[in-house]
Scaffold this active site. Structure first.
Site, mmCIF file in Angstrom:
data_model
loop_
_atom_site.group_PDB
_atom_site.id
_atom_site.type_symbol
_atom_site.label_atom_id
_atom_site.label_comp_id
_atom_site.label_asym_id
_atom_site.label_seq_id
_atom_site.Cartn_x
_atom_site.Cartn_y
_atom_site.Cartn_z
ATOM 1 N N SER A 198 87.664 -77.324 44.930
ATOM 2 C CA SER A 198 87.051 -76.755 43.737
ATOM 3 C C SER A 198 86.611 -75.314 44.007
ATOM 4 O O SER A 198 87.420 -74.487 44.410
ATOM 5 C CB SER A 198 85.893 -77.640 43.261
ATOM 6 O OG SER A 198 85.461 -77.284 41.967
ATOM 7 N N GLU A 320 91.425 -84.025 36.140
ATOM 8 C CA GLU A 320 90.331 -83.215 36.671
ATOM 9 C C GLU A 320 89.134 -83.166 35.706
ATOM 10 O O GLU A 320 87.988 -83.399 36.079
ATOM 11 C CB GLU A 320 90.805 -81.778 36.923
ATOM 12 C CG GLU A 320 91.893 -81.605 37.955
ATOM 13 C CD GLU A 320 91.368 -81.437 39.364
ATOM 14 O OE1 GLU A 320 90.155 -81.620 39.583
ATOM 15 O OE2 GLU A 320 92.185 -81.122 40.257
ATOM 16 N N HIS A 419 88.258 -85.094 38.977
ATOM 17 C CA HIS A 419 87.860 -84.063 39.942
ATOM 18 C C HIS A 419 86.995 -84.704 41.028
ATOM 19 O O HIS A 419 86.117 -85.514 40.744
ATOM 20 C CB HIS A 419 87.068 -83.004 39.173
ATOM 21 C CG HIS A 419 86.818 -81.728 39.899
ATOM 22 N ND1 HIS A 419 87.823 -80.880 40.294
ATOM 23 C CD2 HIS A 419 85.646 -81.123 40.271
ATOM 24 C CE1 HIS A 419 87.297 -79.817 40.876
ATOM 25 N NE2 HIS A 419 85.980 -79.939 40.883
#
Length: 515
Positions: A198, A320, A419
């Protein structure tokens, strides 16, 4: 049978002084090692400075404080929290796991945590490097760096020659520390892989463009980099700085410097409120294209200049955006009209209905919220990652691509392959995730098998620059034409052009754009 005593506490001499670590599970571990001077007092909102060192032996058995950040007692419903006390401005420390502090010159894996540029810590148990060190004979480094207002704000007339990205100077200082010191811990400074997830993946790409990058790293792992973020210039971020000042009640940077760090963190909520937009991932703090530390978007660093010489492994999870939106009633209850308006913001109103229909066809019965989350996933993560892989392949530079598809049963399955879900599989450390809602209910057999497969691929890549290993189907690099992407799921296989629908739907006009 008598107990086998743990080996003696390891001692290491580095240029800054002597360190005493601890022996754990056959490894030597050093925690809370300073890599830069404490950024406090006059060094608040200044680039990272060299640490002055210490006399005698410094104990390195406990983690240093995490960077100041918002903290919710009891955690959040997805991760259960992403940063634990203690917090302090004196946070520029790192941690080392090594099979032995000897002269073996093992490959080195440096992990940079994510957290939306406002949360996280290299000291979290979920990022502990023991599994990689033990299973892969690697030396592993995790680090803390400045977050939120202390790492991502800069002020006109304040340290402009140093650039606007203080977080970048922290991470660069940590990589320099690794280059200069890791041989004392049994590592090879010439064989360093920098990995991040990320915001940590975006940071990793930013570092890859620095002139020193070729000597600091050989390869990178980019897990869910949000390359779709539009990063502001220094001029463009002044409005955001002004909003933050109003949130603190300070009348200028001089007054801000006098505030204690808890007050600075308390004001973060005001900036979240100021920058929030329906249908967009909330990022009140962002890297700044300042022309100094970050002259261009980080993704471009791997396509030109020194970054082209660095090998790349890049990937994303299938859903995600579900991480941030699936449990939010304001988005889970989205209407078709709201989603059409959101599509029009980035694609224009003329084509919005066809884009909506294209997404709806891929998820029969999903409804407007499903279309919205797929759109955000594609715009922020999947499509920019594909664009980087495509461009690297055209340059004939090494790049491997993956998509993580295993959904979590948590929260009735609405999170999908969200995610962060790949993290415990990459680290193969589900024991550290026992109280994390995100992984609740995943079948233990599937969990252990997929974790072993991914973990060993990351080890192979860090050791040799190639993720293949005997227990994984052959994983070819991403190349023009085939576009091989490893699909990690209950059945793990390489798939040609796995994300072709997203790639074609978001193709930019130009020669070959919709191939």
């Amino acid at each position: 049978m008598p107990d086998v005593p743990e080996r003696a506490a390891p001692l290491v001499q580095v240029p800054a002084g002597r360190l005493r670590g601890c022996a754990e599970g056959g490894l030597s571990v050093f925690r809370g090692v300073p890599y830069a001077a404490p950024p406090v007092g006059p060094l608040r909102w200044r680039a990272a400075q060299p640490h002055p060192g210490w006399s005698g032996v410094r104990d390195a058995v406990s983690h240093g404080p995490s960077a100041p950040q918002p903290y919710l007692e009891g955690g959040d419903p997805v991760l259960g929290g992403h940063g634990d006390p203690p917090f302090d401005e004196d946070c520029l420390t790192l941690n080392v796991w090594t099979p032995a502090a000897d002269e073996a010159r093992r490959p080195v894996l440096v992990w940079i945590h994510g957290g939306g540029f406002v949360s996280g810590s290299g000291s979290l148990p979920v990022y502990a490097g023991g599994t990689f060190a033990r299973n892969g004979d690697l030396v592993v480094v995790t680090l803390n760096y400045r977050l939120g207002p202390l790492g991502y704000l800069s002020f006109e007339g304040e340290g402009e020659e140093e650039g606007a990205n203080l977080w970048f100077t922290d991470q660069l200082a940590a990589l320099r520390w690794v280059h200069e010191n890791i041989a004392h811990f049994g590592g090879d400074p010439g064989n360093v892989t920098v990995a991040g997830q990320s915001g940590g993946a975006l940071s990793t790409a930013a570092l890859a463009g620095h002139p020193e990058a070729p000597r600091l790293m050989r390869r990178v792992v980019l897990q869910s980099p949000p390359f779709g973020l539009r990063l502001p210039t220094r001029d463009e971020c002044r409005e955001r700085v002004g909003a933050y000042l109003r949130s603190t009640g300070a009348d200028g940077v001089a007054a801000l410097r006098r505030l204690p760090w808890p007050r600075l963190v308390e004001a973060v909520g005001g900036l979240f409120a100021h920058t929030a937009r329906w249908g967009h991932w909330s990022t009140p703090f962002l890297p700044v294209r300042d022309g100094a530390t970050l002259p261009r978007h980080p993704a471009a660093n791997l396509l030109e200049g020194v970054g082209t010489e660095i090998d790349v492994l890049i990937g994303w999870t299938r859903e995600e955006a579900n991480f941030a939106f699936a449990l939010d009633p304001a988005h889970a209850g989205a209407t078709r009209e709201q989603v059409l308006d959101r599509i029009a913001q980035t694609r224009g109103s003329d084509g919005a209905a066809e884009v909506y229909a294209s997404y709806a066809r891929t998820r029969p019965g999903a409804g407007p919220a499903g279309v919205l989350m797929d759109l955000i996933t594609d715009e922020l993560f999947r499509v920019p990652c594909l664009e980087l892989a495509e461009a690297r392949a055209e340059l004939e530079r090494p790049v491997w691509a993956f998509q993580f598809d295993l959904p979590t049963p948590a929260h009735g399955g609405v999170l999908g392959a969200a995610h962060c879900l790949e993290l415990p599989f990459v680290f193969d450390n589900f024991d550290a995730w026992a109280d994390r809602p995100l992984v609740a209910g995943i079948d233990p057999g599937v969990r252990s098998g997929l974790a072993r497969s991914m973990h060993r691929a990351w080890i192979a890549y860090a050791r040799h620059g190639d993720p293949n290993h005997p227990d994984l189907p052959r994983w070819e690099p991403y190349r023009p034409g085939r576009r091989t992407t490893m699909r990690f799921d209950t059945v793990t296989l390489p798939v040609d052009d796995l994300a072709g629908h997203a790639r074609r739907l978001h193709a930019k006009p130009g020669p070959g754009g919709a191939a």
